[in-house]
Scaffold this active site. Structure first.
Site, PDB file in Angstrom:
ATOM      1  N   ARG A 236       0.845  -1.196   0.000  1.00 36.21           N
ATOM      2  CA  ARG A 236       0.000   0.000   0.000  1.00 36.21           C
ATOM      3  C   ARG A 236       0.880   1.245   0.000  1.00 36.21           C
ATOM      4  O   ARG A 236       1.981   1.244   0.535  1.00 36.21           O
ATOM      5  CB  ARG A 236      -0.910   0.017   1.227  1.00 36.21           C
ATOM      6  CG  ARG A 236      -2.063  -0.974   1.158  1.00 36.21           C
ATOM      7  CD  ARG A 236      -2.940  -0.929   2.397  1.00 36.21           C
ATOM      8  NE  ARG A 236      -2.241  -1.425   3.553  1.00 36.21           N
ATOM      9  CZ  ARG A 236      -1.648  -0.677   4.464  1.00 36.21           C
ATOM     10  NH1 ARG A 236      -1.707   0.656   4.388  1.00 36.21           N
ATOM     11  NH2 ARG A 236      -1.016  -1.225   5.465  1.00 36.21           N
TER      12      ARG A 236
ATOM     13  N   TYR B  20      -1.215  -3.412  -7.067  1.00 39.51           N
ATOM     14  CA  TYR B  20      -1.023  -4.157  -5.819  1.00 39.51           C
ATOM     15  C   TYR B  20      -2.322  -4.245  -5.003  1.00 39.51           C
ATOM     16  O   TYR B  20      -3.012  -3.240  -4.811  1.00 39.51           O
ATOM     17  CB  TYR B  20       0.090  -3.534  -4.952  1.00 39.51           C
ATOM     18  CG  TYR B  20       0.035  -4.107  -3.554  1.00 39.51           C
ATOM     19  CD1 TYR B  20       0.481  -5.407  -3.321  1.00 39.51           C
ATOM     20  CD2 TYR B  20      -0.560  -3.418  -2.504  1.00 39.51           C
ATOM     21  CE1 TYR B  20       0.339  -5.992  -2.074  1.00 39.51           C
ATOM     22  CE2 TYR B  20      -0.706  -3.994  -1.254  1.00 39.51           C
ATOM     23  CZ  TYR B  20      -0.256  -5.279  -1.044  1.00 39.51           C
ATOM     24  OH  TYR B  20      -0.416  -5.870   0.173  1.00 39.51           O
TER      25      TYR B  20
ATOM     26  N   LYS C 272      -9.577  -2.531   1.766  1.00 43.68           N
ATOM     27  CA  LYS C 272      -9.269  -1.401   2.640  1.00 43.68           C
ATOM     28  C   LYS C 272     -10.044  -0.146   2.235  1.00 43.68           C
ATOM     29  O   LYS C 272     -10.509   0.623   3.081  1.00 43.68           O
ATOM     30  CB  LYS C 272      -7.767  -1.133   2.663  1.00 43.68           C
ATOM     31  CG  LYS C 272      -6.955  -2.270   3.292  1.00 43.68           C
ATOM     32  CD  LYS C 272      -7.423  -2.553   4.661  1.00 43.68           C
ATOM     33  CE  LYS C 272      -6.918  -3.727   5.440  1.00 43.68           C
ATOM     34  NZ  LYS C 272      -5.750  -4.437   5.216  1.00 43.68           N
TER      35      LYS C 272
ATOM     36  N   HIS D   2     -10.348  -2.657  11.595  1.00 51.05           N
ATOM     37  CA  HIS D   2      -9.266  -3.508  11.071  1.00 51.05           C
ATOM     38  C   HIS D   2      -9.049  -4.647  12.083  1.00 51.05           C
ATOM     39  O   HIS D   2      -8.053  -4.652  12.803  1.00 51.05           O
ATOM     40  CB  HIS D   2      -8.004  -2.644  10.919  1.00 51.05           C
ATOM     41  CG  HIS D   2      -6.906  -3.289  10.117  1.00 51.05           C
ATOM     42  ND1 HIS D   2      -5.592  -2.883  10.208  1.00 51.05           N
ATOM     43  CD2 HIS D   2      -6.917  -4.289   9.197  1.00 51.05           C
ATOM     44  CE1 HIS D   2      -4.843  -3.606   9.385  1.00 51.05           C
ATOM     45  NE2 HIS D   2      -5.618  -4.458   8.770  1.00 51.05           N
TER      46      HIS D   2
ATOM     47  N   SER E   9      -1.162  -3.802  10.263  1.00 53.47           N
ATOM     48  CA  SER E   9      -0.831  -4.672   9.141  1.00 53.47           C
ATOM     49  C   SER E   9       0.411  -5.509   9.439  1.00 53.47           C
ATOM     50  O   SER E   9       1.397  -4.996   9.975  1.00 53.47           O
ATOM     51  CB  SER E   9      -0.584  -3.819   7.900  1.00 53.47           C
ATOM     52  OG  SER E   9      -1.726  -3.035   7.659  1.00 53.47           O
ATOM     53  N   ALA E  10       0.337  -6.783   9.084  1.00 48.25           N
ATOM     54  CA  ALA E  10       1.440  -7.735   9.291  1.00 48.25           C
ATOM     55  C   ALA E  10       1.872  -7.826  10.759  1.00 48.25           C
ATOM     56  O   ALA E  10       3.043  -7.946  11.074  1.00 48.25           O
ATOM     57  CB  ALA E  10       2.629  -7.408   8.389  1.00 48.25           C
ATOM     58  N   CYS E  11       0.893  -7.753  11.667  1.00 41.31           N
ATOM     59  CA  CYS E  11       1.189  -7.879  13.098  1.00 41.31           C
ATOM     60  C   CYS E  11       0.441  -9.044  13.742  1.00 41.31           C
ATOM     61  O   CYS E  11       0.277  -9.091  14.959  1.00 41.31           O
ATOM     62  CB  CYS E  11       0.872  -6.575  13.821  1.00 41.31           C
ATOM     63  SG  CYS E  11       2.071  -5.284  13.426  1.00 41.31           S
TER      64      CYS E  11
ATOM     65  N   ASN F   2      -2.711 -14.927  11.771  1.00 37.93           N
ATOM     66  CA  ASN F   2      -2.194 -15.988  12.634  1.00 37.93           C
ATOM     67  C   ASN F   2      -3.083 -16.237  13.840  1.00 37.93           C
ATOM     68  O   ASN F   2      -3.365 -17.384  14.182  1.00 37.93           O
ATOM     69  CB  ASN F   2      -0.766 -15.653  13.082  1.00 37.93           C
ATOM     70  CG  ASN F   2       0.248 -16.008  12.012  1.00 37.93           C
ATOM     71  OD1 ASN F   2       0.729 -17.126  11.973  1.00 37.93           O
ATOM     72  ND2 ASN F   2       0.523 -15.084  11.115  1.00 37.93           N
TER      73      ASN F   2
ATOM     74  N   ASP G 145      -9.213 -10.005   8.913  1.00 36.04           N
ATOM     75  CA  ASP G 145      -8.710  -8.656   8.629  1.00 36.04           C
ATOM     76  C   ASP G 145      -9.691  -7.527   8.934  1.00 36.04           C
ATOM     77  O   ASP G 145      -9.274  -6.467   9.371  1.00 36.04           O
ATOM     78  CB  ASP G 145      -8.292  -8.570   7.150  1.00 36.04           C
ATOM     79  CG  ASP G 145      -7.376  -7.397   6.847  1.00 36.04           C
ATOM     80  OD1 ASP G 145      -6.421  -7.177   7.617  1.00 36.04           O
ATOM     81  OD2 ASP G 145      -7.613  -6.689   5.853  1.00 36.04           O
TER      82      ASP G 145
ATOM     83  N   ARG H 124       1.967 -12.242  -0.789  1.00 35.44           N
ATOM     84  CA  ARG H 124       0.685 -12.635  -0.188  1.00 35.44           C
ATOM     85  C   ARG H 124       0.028 -13.782  -0.933  1.00 35.44           C
ATOM     86  O   ARG H 124       0.367 -14.086  -2.060  1.00 35.44           O
ATOM     87  CB  ARG H 124      -0.259 -11.426  -0.173  1.00 35.44           C
ATOM     88  CG  ARG H 124       0.294 -10.297   0.704  1.00 35.44           C
ATOM     89  CD  ARG H 124      -0.773  -9.443   1.308  1.00 35.44           C
ATOM     90  NE  ARG H 124      -0.178  -8.522   2.274  1.00 35.44           N
ATOM     91  CZ  ARG H 124      -0.641  -8.344   3.517  1.00 35.44           C
ATOM     92  NH1 ARG H 124      -1.698  -8.988   3.929  1.00 35.44           N
ATOM     93  NH2 ARG H 124      -0.048  -7.487   4.338  1.00 35.44           N
TER      94      ARG H 124
HETATM   95  P1  GTP Z   1      -2.403  -7.832   7.393  1.00 37.60           P
HETATM   96  O1  GTP Z   1      -2.945  -8.864   6.457  1.00 37.60           O
HETATM   97  O2  GTP Z   1      -1.287  -7.037   6.793  1.00 37.60           O
HETATM   98  O3  GTP Z   1      -3.439  -6.937   7.968  1.00 37.60           O
HETATM   99  O4  GTP Z   1      -1.608  -8.602   8.549  1.00 37.60           O
HETATM  100  P2  GTP Z   1      -1.973  -9.567   9.770  1.00 37.60           P
HETATM  101  O5  GTP Z   1      -2.210  -8.742  10.989  1.00 37.60           O
HETATM  102  O6  GTP Z   1      -3.022 -10.546   9.391  1.00 37.60           O
HETATM  103  O7  GTP Z   1      -0.572 -10.303   9.999  1.00 37.60           O
HETATM  104  P3  GTP Z   1      -0.163 -11.839   9.942  1.00 37.60           P
HETATM  105  O8  GTP Z   1      -0.968 -12.697  10.859  1.00 37.60           O
HETATM  106  O9  GTP Z   1      -0.105 -12.250   8.528  1.00 37.60           O
HETATM  107  O10 GTP Z   1       1.319 -11.790  10.547  1.00 37.60           O
HETATM  108  C1  GTP Z   1       2.360 -11.129   9.936  1.00 37.60           C
HETATM  109  C2  GTP Z   1       3.686 -11.520  10.489  1.00 37.60           C
HETATM  110  O11 GTP Z   1       3.696 -11.555  11.919  1.00 37.60           O
HETATM  111  C3  GTP Z   1       4.128 -12.899  10.001  1.00 37.60           C
HETATM  112  O12 GTP Z   1       5.447 -12.826   9.550  1.00 37.60           O
HETATM  113  C4  GTP Z   1       4.010 -13.755  11.230  1.00 37.60           C
HETATM  114  O13 GTP Z   1       4.924 -14.806  11.204  1.00 37.60           O
HETATM  115  C5  GTP Z   1       4.243 -12.782  12.376  1.00 37.60           C
HETATM  116  N1  GTP Z   1       3.513 -13.215  13.602  1.00 37.60           N
HETATM  117  C6  GTP Z   1       2.198 -13.472  13.709  1.00 37.60           C
HETATM  118  N2  GTP Z   1       1.870 -13.868  14.969  1.00 37.60           N
HETATM  119  C7  GTP Z   1       3.022 -13.851  15.677  1.00 37.60           C
HETATM  120  C8  GTP Z   1       3.325 -14.152  17.037  1.00 37.60           C
HETATM  121  O14 GTP Z   1       2.490 -14.511  17.857  1.00 37.60           O
HETATM  122  N3  GTP Z   1       4.634 -13.983  17.415  1.00 37.60           N
HETATM  123  C9  GTP Z   1       5.591 -13.571  16.538  1.00 37.60           C
HETATM  124  N4  GTP Z   1       6.836 -13.441  16.992  1.00 37.60           N
HETATM  125  N5  GTP Z   1       5.337 -13.292  15.242  1.00 37.60           N
HETATM  126  C10 GTP Z   1       4.070 -13.420  14.812  1.00 37.60           C
HETATM  127  C1  SPV Z   2      -2.859  -4.680   5.225  1.00 34.99           C
HETATM  128  O1  SPV Z   2      -1.878  -4.063   4.761  1.00 34.99           O
HETATM  129  O2  SPV Z   2      -3.338  -4.396   6.345  1.00 34.99           O
HETATM  130  C2  SPV Z   2      -3.455  -5.808   4.487  1.00 34.99           C
HETATM  131  C3  SPV Z   2      -3.042  -6.030   3.111  1.00 34.99           C
HETATM  132  O3  SPV Z   2      -4.314  -6.494   5.008  1.00 34.99           O
HETATM  133  S1  SPV Z   2      -3.741  -4.873   2.014  1.00 34.99           S
HETATM  134  O4  SPV Z   2      -4.944  -5.446   1.453  1.00 34.99           O
HETATM  135  O5  SPV Z   2      -2.746  -4.662   0.990  1.00 34.99           O
HETATM  136  O6  SPV Z   2      -4.047  -3.666   2.712  1.00 34.99           O
HETATM  137 MN    MN Z   3      -4.932  -5.686   6.995  1.00 29.97          MN
END
Ligand code: GTP
Ligand code: SPV
Ligand code: MN
Length: 586
Positions: free
Chosen positions: A69, A197, A206, A226, A248-250, A254, A277, A369
């Site tokens: 993004r 993207y 989003k 979110h 995002s990516a936190c 998982n 999400d 992704r």
């Molecule tokens: P968006 O789709 O971007 O909104 O992200 P998301 O919040 O769904 O993130 P996602 O679950 O894909 O996790 C992103 C990263 O965080 C990955 O590289 C995971 O391996 C890492 N991660 C997720 N959960 C944990 C955790 O409990 N501990 C650690 N250390 N890393 C984690």
């Molecule tokens: C984020 O960045 O929080 C995502 C991926 O979930 S995107 O759809 O690119 O925003």
């Molecule tokens: Mn997201």
């Protein structure tokens, strides 16, 4: 073509502007999918993967400069600048339409325009809303087919109404200098140009389900967040639901797909995935907060997804999945860093170049992704398409914090919980273009996604709290504390269930807590460490739950600096901060 006049007129107008060679109305059928896949394979827009190992799966590579993004080029275009607020980029709507019209003018010449009607939310749900996206990208159509309920089902929901979100997208020539993601919440309109993207171009996600929907939610008395949604089933078969906002990516995907550790699984605990999400939440007749997942698929981060960290995600992506920017192996399968299997000796990297594991470069982009249908997830909740949604017992806020934030703590009440959300901080990730690993304030994980003034957004949260007779309890979690060597202290992933269990016990009044200046903390004896004692000692846990006054002092300064930008900050937020300072005695 569909008979809805408002849609027809608008599509005609968009075609006049972008001048495509032809227009294809998307119906969502299987036949249409196959036809589009064939075309995209011919142009190289998608690559067919090994159909024996990965049936129905494809690989797509974006341009090298178009992998995440673009927050700096994302705009909220309200008539008054102050309605976009201090945290959004703003452009005057007239100016934005004019500027982007010039870029869109003739941008689809020699191309086909696809008209995608789509429904956000389950069919027949009072929560659900319709969007129509016109695009010149087959990749977008194929992704929207997975991420939303696309085609006839959406038009049936719309009927002859003109109440739909109008989304215009063109790849144009993918010029990063002329890339714009503009939102016109006052017109239910989104214009996105010069990107290919996901988050910039799958306009249902989003752009609509968060930015436009958050604006709608404030006007109509509901919330677009979110947040993931999960259900925890106890050994008696009772299911409680949790919604969690992480940037995002936190860790949302998982957590949403978590498998409880052995000790709990044996007792009969299970986790059900409702969404990973986005959550749309409304007050139900019973006075609780009810949530739906407006999406139909997952657009999840690939790197780090393994049979160890997230087996449910990996299993979801074994068929009918589009992979973006991962490694292509000689067997025509996919690989990424942290997949938990040996890399291929040679492969093609996300840029399309020959690659070897010892090249010193990442094979998959950190923000690569997968787009996969939610119904394929082994842990998908039987309730995930319930038109009524699911009742939420707890809301979690959390970020990626090496220091400061403890593993878990609970707010004293709703208002304090809103303050906790408003003061969230997190290290930036590869999900957005720009520096990675820098702590920034990211209220409710909505900094890049709130479609209006964030001060008003806080006020809306406070207002909702007054209206919900039986509100969820609010918690903060942090899986990402590190030691002096920079290694994560808490094992995370499935082990996070131990924290969720304490949270549910709190909601049900089954466990006491320790009152601290920042909120209620668990007693070290109340987070069960059975099975991970080697990894996490009582002492480590105590450390994970500790509050360091000096770093909290810095934290409060950083909050104040952020709030100083606001001219519509609700008094309650400031009052909460003052009370925190007093409790900390700093
Ligand atoms: P968006 O789709 O971007 O909104 O992200 P998301 O919040 O769904 O993130 P996602 O679950 O894909 O996790 C992103 C990263 O965080 C990955 O590289 C995971 O391996 C890492 N991660 C997720 N959960 C944990 C955790 O409990 N501990 C650690 N250390 N890393 C984690
Ligand atoms: C984020 O960045 O929080 C995502 C991926 O979930 S995107 O759809 O690119 O925003
Ligand atoms: Mn997201």
């Amino acid at each position: 073509m569909y008979s809805n006049k408002a849609v027809q007129n608008w599509v005609e107008e968009m075609a006049k502007l972008t001048k495509p060679d032809n227009i294809v109305w998307i119906d969502g059928s299987e036949e249409e999918k196959e036809r589009l896949e064939k075309q995209a394979l011919e142009t190289g827009e998608i690559i067919e993967l090994n159909q024996e190992k990965l049936p129905g799966c494809f690989l797509h590579r974006t341009e090298v400069n178009d992998v995440a993004r673009v927050e700096g080029r994302t705009f909220i275009c309200t008539r008054r600048k102050e309605d976009a607020g201090p945290t959004n980029n703003w452009m005057d709507p007239t100016e934005a339409y004019e500027k982007l019209s010039k870029i869109f003018d003739g941008s689809m010449k020699g191309r086909t325009m696809y008209v995608i009607p789509y429904l956000m939310g389950p069919a027949g749900s009072p929560f659900s809303k319709v969007g129509v996206e016109v695009t010149d990208s087959i990749y977008v159509v194929l992704n929207m087919r997975i991420m939303t309920r696309m085609g006839k089902v959406a038009m049936d929901h719309l009927g002859d109404s003109d109440d739909f979100v109008k989304g215009l997208h063109s790849k144009a020539n993918l010029d990063p200098e002329n890339r714009y993601i503009c939102h016109f919440p006052e017109d239910n309109t989104i214009w996105s140009v010069n990107s290919g993207y996901g988050g910039n171009v799958l306009l249902g996600k989003k752009c609509f389900a968060l930015r436009i929907a958050s604006y709608m939610g404030r006007q109509e008395g509901w919330m677009a967040e979110h947040m993931l949604i999960l259900g925890i089933e106890d050994p008696k078969g009772n299911v409680s639901y949790i919604a969690a906002a992480f940037p995002s990516a936190c860790g949302k995907t998982n957590l949403a797909m978590l498998i409880p550790p052995e000790v709990y699984a044996k007792e009969g605990y299970k986790v059900w995935t409702v969404g990973d999400d986005i959550a749309w939440m409304r007050i139900g007749e019973d006075g609780r907060l009810w949530a739906i997942n407006p999406e139909a698929g997952f657009f999840g981060v690939a790197p780090g997804t393994s049979m160890k960290s997230n087996p449910n995600a990996l299993l979801t992506t074994q068929k009918n999945t589009i992979f973006t920017n991962v490694v292509l192996t000689p067997e025509n399968t996919v690989w990424w860093e942290g997949m938990g299997v040996e890399p291929p000796a040679t492969g093609i990297d996300w840029k399309g170049n020959p690659w070897t594991p010892d090249s010193g470069e990442k094979g998959a982009h950190p923000n690569s992704r997968f787009t996969a249908p939610a119904c394929q997830c082994p842990s998908i909740s039987p309730e995930w398409e319930n038109p009524k949604g699911v009742p939420i017992s707890a809301i979690l806020f959390g970020g990626r914090r090496a220091k400061v934030a403890p593993l878990v703590y609970q707010s004293f009440d709703w208002e304090h919980g809103v303050f906790m959300g408003a003061t969230m901080g997190s290290e930036t990730t590869a999900a957005a273009m720009g520096a990675v690993g820098v702590v920034r304030r990211d209220p409710m994980a909505m900094l890049p996604f709130c479609g209006y003034n964030m001060g008003d957004y806080f006020a809306h949260w406070l207002e909702m709290g007054k209206k919900i007779p039986n509100p969820p309890k609010i918690f903060n979690v942090n899986w990402f504390r590190t030691n002096d060597e920079g290694k994560f202290i808490w094992p995370g992933f499935g082990e996070n269930f131990r924290v969720l269990k304490w949270i549910l016990d709190r909601c049900e009044g089954k466990v006491d807590a320790v009152e601290s200046p920042i909120g209620y903390l668990p007693d070290v004896n109340d987070i069960d460490l059975t099975g991970i004692e080697d990894e996490v000692s009582k002492e480590t846990l105590a450390n994970l739950l500790s509050i360091d006054k000096e770093s909290w002092k810095e934290e409060i300064n950083s909050q104040s600096e952020f709030f100083a930008k606001f001219d519509r900050l609700p008094a309650e937020i400031k009052k909460q901060q003052e009370a925190l300072i007093k409790r900390l005695g700093i």
